[in-house]
Design a protein around this motif. Structure first.
Motif, short mmCIF file in Angstrom:
data_model
loop_
_atom_site.label_atom_id
_atom_site.label_comp_id
_atom_site.label_asym_id
_atom_site.label_seq_id
_atom_site.Cartn_x
_atom_site.Cartn_y
_atom_site.Cartn_z
N LEU A 128 0.83 -1.21 0.00
CA LEU A 128 0.00 0.00 0.00
C LEU A 128 0.87 1.26 0.00
O LEU A 128 0.54 2.25 -0.67
CB LEU A 128 -0.92 0.00 1.22
N LEU A 129 1.97 1.22 0.73
CA LEU A 129 2.90 2.36 0.74
C LEU A 129 3.49 2.56 -0.64
O LEU A 129 3.63 3.70 -1.12
CB LEU A 129 4.01 2.12 1.76
N ALA A 130 3.83 1.47 -1.33
CA ALA A 130 4.36 1.56 -2.69
C ALA A 130 3.35 2.19 -3.63
O ALA A 130 3.69 3.02 -4.48
CB ALA A 130 4.76 0.18 -3.18
N ALA A 131 2.08 1.81 -3.48
CA ALA A 131 1.03 2.39 -4.33
C ALA A 131 0.88 3.88 -4.07
O ALA A 131 0.73 4.68 -5.01
CB ALA A 131 -0.29 1.67 -4.07
N ALA A 132 0.94 4.27 -2.80
CA ALA A 132 0.82 5.69 -2.46
C ALA A 132 2.00 6.49 -3.01
O ALA A 132 1.82 7.60 -3.54
CB ALA A 132 0.74 5.85 -0.94
N GLU A 133 3.20 5.93 -2.94
CA GLU A 133 4.37 6.60 -3.50
C GLU A 133 4.21 6.79 -5.00
O GLU A 133 4.49 7.87 -5.55
CB GLU A 133 5.62 5.76 -3.22
N SER A 134 3.77 5.74 -5.67
CA SER A 134 3.61 5.80 -7.11
C SER A 134 2.61 6.87 -7.53
O SER A 134 2.88 7.68 -8.43
CB SER A 134 3.16 4.42 -7.63
N ILE A 135 1.45 6.88 -6.88
CA ILE A 135 0.41 7.85 -7.23
C ILE A 135 0.87 9.27 -6.96
O ILE A 135 0.71 10.18 -7.79
CB ILE A 135 -0.88 7.54 -6.45
N LEU A 136 1.48 9.48 -5.79
CA LEU A 136 1.91 10.83 -5.40
C LEU A 136 3.00 11.36 -6.32
O LEU A 136 2.93 12.51 -6.79
CB LEU A 136 2.40 10.80 -3.94
N VAL A 137 3.99 10.54 -6.60
CA VAL A 137 5.12 10.98 -7.42
C VAL A 137 4.69 11.18 -8.87
O VAL A 137 5.12 12.14 -9.53
CB VAL A 137 6.27 9.96 -7.32
N THR A 138 3.83 10.32 -9.38
CA THR A 138 3.35 10.48 -10.75
C THR A 138 2.52 11.75 -10.89
O THR A 138 2.65 12.50 -11.87
CB THR A 138 2.52 9.26 -11.18
N ALA A 139 1.66 12.01 -9.91
CA ALA A 139 0.86 13.24 -9.93
C ALA A 139 1.76 14.47 -9.88
O ALA A 139 1.49 15.47 -10.57
CB ALA A 139 -0.11 13.25 -8.75
N ALA A 140 2.83 14.39 -9.11
CA ALA A 140 3.77 15.51 -9.04
C ALA A 140 4.45 15.73 -10.38
O ALA A 140 4.70 16.87 -10.80
CB ALA A 140 4.81 15.26 -7.95
N GLY A 141 4.77 14.63 -11.09
CA GLY A 141 5.38 14.76 -12.40
C GLY A 141 4.46 15.46 -13.39
O GLY A 141 4.90 16.31 -14.17
N LEU A 142 3.18 15.12 -13.34
CA LEU A 142 2.21 15.79 -14.20
C LEU A 142 2.10 17.27 -13.85
O LEU A 142 1.99 18.13 -14.73
CB LEU A 142 0.85 15.11 -14.07
#
Length: 254
Positions: A128-142
């Motif tokens: 779940l932590l990995a999923a949260a990292e992925s979503i947060l970092v990808t959103a920041a990239g956008l």
């Protein structure tokens, strides 16, 4: 009536979800990954003339999502392994340090089942932590202006790296069991992080399971995807060793 096995799993899930250490580790990991990735990429792109910008630019080795993903997985490679390892060490080691392991002998569930419950709770938390990292970092990239094309692929790569590294920390639970305390597990976590980074720096990352995911995510990587089975194998070995150690626990030496 709730079965002893189900009760053990529910108990360990509550322990981990309500623990201050897991909450602090999750928040700290997300903040550090976001700051180092989005902040580093922004500095390299918009402040390249500054000292910080030049240092960040040296880490962004490719344009667009490829460079952003590599920067993110490098950050994840350190923070996730460290945070998850500490939480896993605490999950097992606290029972010995706080003396609560004695009470576990009175539970109807076998000690091997309790170990399975701890491993399962920690693995789910890490995923779940990995999923949260992925979503947060990808959103920041956008938000930084990267195109939608490539965002999903980048997010999946970040998630895979973070999840594999988190799960591959499971041997720490075995070490915390053998060492009868979380300090042994934390020491093992620190050793994993240090050895992994030194080995990768000397070009030996392909023989270290905990370095392979980050090397695989690098731009123009030649790492075969089959090598990603190595950190997964480390996770399975850690789970089995932890289960075996708990099954052999005796009240006199717990």
């Amino acid at each position: 009536m709730t079965s002893p096995r189900r009760a053990a799993y529910a108990l360990e899930a509550r322990k981990l979800s309500r623990a201050l250490v897991s909450r602090v580790a999750a928040v700290g990991t997300l903040v550090l990954v976001l700051v180092t990735t989005a902040g580093g990429y922004a500095a390299a792109r918009y402040s390249a003339e500054t000292d910080m910008g030049r240092q960040a630019a040296a880490l962004v080795t490719a344009p667009g999502w490829a460079g952003y993903t590599a920067l993110a997985t490098t950050s994840v490679g350190i923070t996730s392994l460290l945070a998850v390892g500490i939480v896993m060490a605490w999950s097992v080691g606290r029972e010995f340090t706080d003396g609560t392991v004695v009470g576990l002998f009175a539970l109807p569930a076998p000690r091997s089942t309790i170990a399975d419950a701890k491993v399962c709770a920690a693995a789910i938390w890490a995923t779940l932590l990995a999923a949260a990292e992925s979503i947060l970092v990808t959103a920041a990239g956008l938000a930084l202006g990267l195109p939608w094309d490539g965002a999903v692929r980048s997010g999946l790569a970040i998630f895979l790296v973070a999840a594999l590294l988190g799960l591959s920390a499971l041997p720490v639970m075995w070490i915390a069991t053998v060492g009868h305390g979380y300090l042994a597990g934390i020491a093992a976590t620190l050793a994993l992080v240090v050895v992994t980074n030194i080995a990768a720096g000397f070009g030996l990352g392909l023989v270290i399971p905990w370095a392979i995911p980050v090397l695989w995510a690098a731009p123009d990587s030649a790492v075969h995807p089959a090598l990603l089975l190595a950190p997964f194998a480390a996770a399975v070995a850690g789970a089995l060793l932890t289960r075996r150690a708990w099954a052999r626990l005796e009240l006199g030496n717990a």
